[in-house]
Design a protein around this motif. Structure first.
Motif, PDB file in Angstrom:
ATOM      1  N   PRO A  66       0.818  -1.224   0.000  1.00 34.09           N
ATOM      2  CA  PRO A  66       0.000   0.000   0.000  1.00 34.09           C
ATOM      3  C   PRO A  66       0.851   1.275   0.000  1.00 34.09           C
ATOM      4  CG  PRO A  66      -0.885  -1.577   1.561  1.00 34.09           C
ATOM      5  CD  PRO A  66       0.426  -2.142   1.089  1.00 34.09           C
ATOM      6  N   ILE A  67       0.421   2.238  -0.817  1.00 35.79           N
ATOM      7  CA  ILE A  67       1.091   3.547  -0.853  1.00 35.79           C
ATOM      8  C   ILE A  67       0.978   4.180   0.526  1.00 35.79           C
ATOM      9  CG2 ILE A  67       0.920   5.882  -1.817  1.00 35.79           C
ATOM     10  CD1 ILE A  67      -0.227   4.483  -4.379  1.00 35.79           C
ATOM     11  N   CYS A  68      -0.222   4.069   1.134  1.00 30.98           N
ATOM     12  CA  CYS A  68      -0.462   4.628   2.468  1.00 30.98           C
ATOM     13  C   CYS A  68      -1.118   3.556   3.330  1.00 30.98           C
ATOM     14  CB  CYS A  68      -1.385   5.840   2.369  1.00 30.98           C
ATOM     15  SG  CYS A  68      -1.827   6.550   3.968  1.00 30.98           S
ATOM     16  N   GLN A  69      -0.792   3.567   4.645  1.00 32.68           N
ATOM     17  CA  GLN A  69      -1.395   2.546   5.512  1.00 32.68           C
ATOM     18  C   GLN A  69      -2.896   2.790   5.709  1.00 32.68           C
ATOM     19  OE1 GLN A  69       0.561   4.910   6.773  1.00 32.68           O
ATOM     20  NE2 GLN A  69      -0.635   5.832   8.418  1.00 32.68           N
ATOM     21  N   ASP A  70      -3.342   4.041   5.484  1.00 30.86           N
ATOM     22  CA  ASP A  70      -4.785   4.265   5.504  1.00 30.86           C
ATOM     23  C   ASP A  70      -5.308   4.037   4.090  1.00 30.86           C
ATOM     24  OD1 ASP A  70      -7.372   4.887   5.797  1.00 30.86           O
ATOM     25  OD2 ASP A  70      -7.083   6.952   6.469  1.00 30.86           O
ATOM     26  N   THR A  71      -5.824   2.840   3.848  1.00 29.21           N
ATOM     27  CA  THR A  71      -6.289   2.503   2.504  1.00 29.21           C
ATOM     28  C   THR A  71      -7.706   3.027   2.262  1.00 29.21           C
ATOM     29  OG1 THR A  71      -6.937   0.311   3.274  1.00 29.21           O
ATOM     30  CG2 THR A  71      -4.767   0.515   2.281  1.00 29.21           C
ATOM     31  N   GLY A  72      -8.253   3.710   3.248  1.00 27.18           N
ATOM     32  CA  GLY A  72      -9.412   4.551   3.030  1.00 27.18           C
ATOM     33  C   GLY A  72     -10.757   3.876   2.854  1.00 27.18           C
ATOM     34  N   THR A  73     -11.700   4.688   2.353  1.00 29.16           N
ATOM     35  CA  THR A  73     -13.026   4.199   1.988  1.00 29.16           C
ATOM     36  C   THR A  73     -12.958   3.728   0.541  1.00 29.16           C
ATOM     37  OG1 THR A  73     -13.970   6.011   3.283  1.00 29.16           O
ATOM     38  CG2 THR A  73     -15.474   4.836   1.823  1.00 29.16           C
ATOM     39  N   ASN A  74     -13.548   2.565   0.259  1.00 31.01           N
ATOM     40  CA  ASN A  74     -13.593   2.101  -1.136  1.00 31.01           C
ATOM     41  C   ASN A  74     -14.860   2.651  -1.780  1.00 31.01           C
ATOM     42  OD1 ASN A  74     -11.685   0.522   0.141  1.00 31.01           O
ATOM     43  ND2 ASN A  74     -12.167  -1.300  -1.054  1.00 31.01           N
ATOM     44  N   ILE A  75     -14.675   3.534  -2.749  1.00 31.84           N
ATOM     45  CA  ILE A  75     -15.818   4.144  -3.428  1.00 31.84           C
ATOM     46  C   ILE A  75     -15.883   3.600  -4.850  1.00 31.84           C
ATOM     47  CG2 ILE A  75     -16.886   6.320  -4.117  1.00 31.84           C
ATOM     48  CD1 ILE A  75     -15.012   7.683  -2.037  1.00 31.84           C
ATOM     49  N   HIS A  76     -17.004   2.980  -5.198  1.00 35.40           N
ATOM     50  CA  HIS A  76     -17.152   2.419  -6.546  1.00 35.40           C
ATOM     51  C   HIS A  76     -18.185   3.184  -7.350  1.00 35.40           C
ATOM     52  CE1 HIS A  76     -15.864  -1.041  -4.033  1.00 35.40           C
ATOM     53  NE2 HIS A  76     -15.143  -1.356  -5.090  1.00 35.40           N
ATOM     54  N   TYR A  77     -17.809   3.632  -8.539  1.00 37.48           N
ATOM     55  CA  TYR A  77     -18.762   4.162  -9.519  1.00 37.48           C
ATOM     56  C   TYR A  77     -18.822   3.124 -10.630  1.00 37.48           C
ATOM     57  CZ  TYR A  77     -18.835   8.724  -7.241  1.00 37.48           C
ATOM     58  OH  TYR A  77     -19.004   9.738  -6.341  1.00 37.48           O
ATOM     59  N   ILE A  78     -20.015   2.519 -10.798  1.00 38.51           N
ATOM     60  CA  ILE A  78     -20.123   1.360 -11.684  1.00 38.51           C
ATOM     61  C   ILE A  78     -21.116   1.643 -12.804  1.00 38.51           C
ATOM     62  CG2 ILE A  78     -20.744  -1.099 -11.745  1.00 38.51           C
ATOM     63  CD1 ILE A  78     -20.225  -0.958  -8.594  1.00 38.51           C
ATOM     64  N   THR A  79     -20.729   1.272 -14.020  1.00 31.70           N
ATOM     65  CA  THR A  79     -21.649   1.389 -15.148  1.00 31.70           C
ATOM     66  C   THR A  79     -21.855  -0.007 -15.712  1.00 31.70           C
ATOM     67  OG1 THR A  79     -20.454   3.432 -15.585  1.00 31.70           O
ATOM     68  CG2 THR A  79     -22.153   2.817 -17.157  1.00 31.70           C
TER      69      THR A  79
END
Lengths: 295, 192
Positions: A66-79
């Motif tokens: 991982p670039i950062c240890q806080d891999t954050g919220t996974n936000i998906h925009y799906i079509t």
């Protein structure tokens, strides 16, 4: 002909998408950081910090960590194509998220807000987050952003008019809100940030538009002339604030400013600002019945 | 680049000034919210020798275990201001010479740095891979069971761990001056 969804194939493809998002900084973001680095003064902390960030991006890619240890919220925009089950796609992505967490591409980041318990696998209520649209192409497109907590904490929403900023219900008022947000954030959102802005909508859709702007390439130009002008003006002016990388001072406070707009109620005028850290982790996958491509 | 071999003396720390880039080598200890509350409430002696003359690092690492040994996988800084109520007192109680994290700290810590002789070191946020590579060995871990992985106190040996001095022992804070300057510019942009 309806689209035949092979969920096993999709699951594996999404695990790879998550791995790429967590460990590989997009090329246009790297370019924007290199441009910032090149204009910082020789021997300044700003220059050396940007070099350090770029070296970290290289190492993370090389080692698949991982670039950062806080891999954050996974936000998906799906079509999705007509006829594909949203529920099946969603379930498959949830499964892929669990696998990606086991493989340590993601840190367990989903905490129950009532009990305080971490689910340990990044899944739960509204986690990961999905937004679906439909199109006529015979492919599923998934845009994934990993947005860290530090940057989310300095994101903001304004309601115009705003007396403190003397900001009215027009683009000039919007401009003032963005200057205020970035100045208040200082280095805390892990500057230099990418600023996604949503004008209008309601409180939820406005932020949705703001976050969607984060998928635009650093180098693109807004198709709306007035918004394009606002983006350029904000980019130039924000970089005169002198906050610099991590707030140590310097000429690179933002890497990009992207503005979108939606219709609003006559009574409301919201300005939603999604601050994204320099580790602007986002990738797009296009999945057809026969092949998978990544940006 | 200023090389700091840990532990350091008060005199060495007092020569540092804001904007200096430092490279740390030696033993440092991680500590976040739970650790700070513990040190204030119980003043445990078991960490005294470990902390004297060195750095406390605000970091909740991602760790793994290989052949019975702990390894740091990702080890970037977390936001420091949460420790503002405790940091100055912990520093004086245990003879710490530096605090490392991100985002800087407030007036209480700045005053303690001046009085006691200490600096605030800012590590780069989001650069967790390189920072984990600078951790050469995990020497010990304190309160792992009770505090959990992110909050436990990890005693680690670092080599060439990079940071920037953003608050020094002479009352200067980059965070304060940058904010004052940028706010002046922002006011002008907003109200012109």
């Amino acid at each position: 002909m309806s689209f035949q969804l092979d969920t096993n194939r999709l699951r594996d493809a999404v695990v790879e998408l998550i791995r790429m998002a967590s460990t590989q900084l997009p090329e246009d973001v790297i370019q924007a950081m290199a441009t910032g680095r090149d204009r910082e003064d020789e021997g300044s902390p700003a220059k050396s910090v940007l070099n350090f960030m770029l070296r970290n991006a290289e190492e993370a890619k090389k080692n698949s960590t991982p670039i950062c240890q806080d891999t954050g919220t996974n936000i998906h925009y799906i079509t999705i194509p007509v006829g594909v089950s949203m529920r099946a796609v969603q379930q498959t992505i949830i499964e892929a998220t669990r696998i990606a967490t086991e493989k340590a591409y993601l840190r367990p980041n989903a905490v129950d807000s009532v009990t305080g318990k971490n689910t340990g696998d990044n899944t739960g209520e509204m986690a990961p987050y999905f937004h679906f649209e439909e199109w006529d192409e015979p492919a599923i497109k998934i845009q994934l952003a990993l947005k860290g907590g530090g940057s989310e904490n300095v994101s903001a929403q304004y309601k115009l008019p705003d007396n403190r900023l003397n900001a009215g219900r027009n683009l000039e008022g919007v401009y003032k809100c963005i200057i205020d947000t970035v100045n208040s954030a200082q280095g805390l959102g892990c500057a230099p940030g990418v600023i996604g802005i949503g004008i209008g909508g309601d409180r939820a859709s406005g932020m949705l538009i703001a976050k969607k702007q984060l998928f635009r390439l650093m180098t693109d130009t807004n198709s709306d002339e007035k918004l394009a002008e606002l983006e350029t003006r904000l980019y130039d002016d924000l970089n005169t604030l002198g906050i610099g990388p991590m707030g140590f001072g310097g000429k690179t406070t933002v890497l990009g400013v992207k503005v979108g707009a939606a219709h609003r109620l006559p009574a409301s005028f919201f300005v939603s600002i999604a601050y994204m850290c320099w580790a602007d982790r986002r990738h797009t996958m296009t999945f057809t019945e026969t092949e998978v491509t990544y940006d | 680049m200023i090389n700091l071999q840990l532990p350091v003396t008060e005199d060495q720390i007092r020569t540092l000034k804001i904007g200096d880039e430092v490279s740390l080598t030696g033993t440092i200890v991680t500590g976040r919210d739970a650790a700070h509350v513990w040190m204030i409430d119980e003043k445990p002696d078991e960490v005294r020798d470990l902390l004297t003359g060195t750095v406390i690092y605000h970091c909740g690492p991602v760790v793994s275990k290989k052949d019975g040994e702990w390894i740091f996988v990702a080890a970037g800084p977390t936001t420091s201001i949460r420790e503002e109520p405790y940091q100055g007192d912990v520093m004086k109680e245990y003879g710490l010479r530096a605090v490392m994290g991100k985002g800087g700290m407030g007036e209480k810590t700045l005053a303690a740095l001046k009085e006691h002789g200490g600096v605030y070191l800012h590590a780069v946020g989001g650069a967790a891979t390189i920072q984990a590579q600078s951790v050469k060995k995990v020497l010990d871990v304190i309160k792992l069971e009770e505090f959990g992985v992110p909050e436990a106190m990890w005693v680690i040996e670092v080599e060439d761990f990079r940071a920037v001095v953003t608050m020094d022992s002479h009352g200067n804070s980059i965070h304060k001056t940058i904010k004052e300057k940028s706010t002046q510019i922002a006011e002008k942009l907003i109200h012109s």
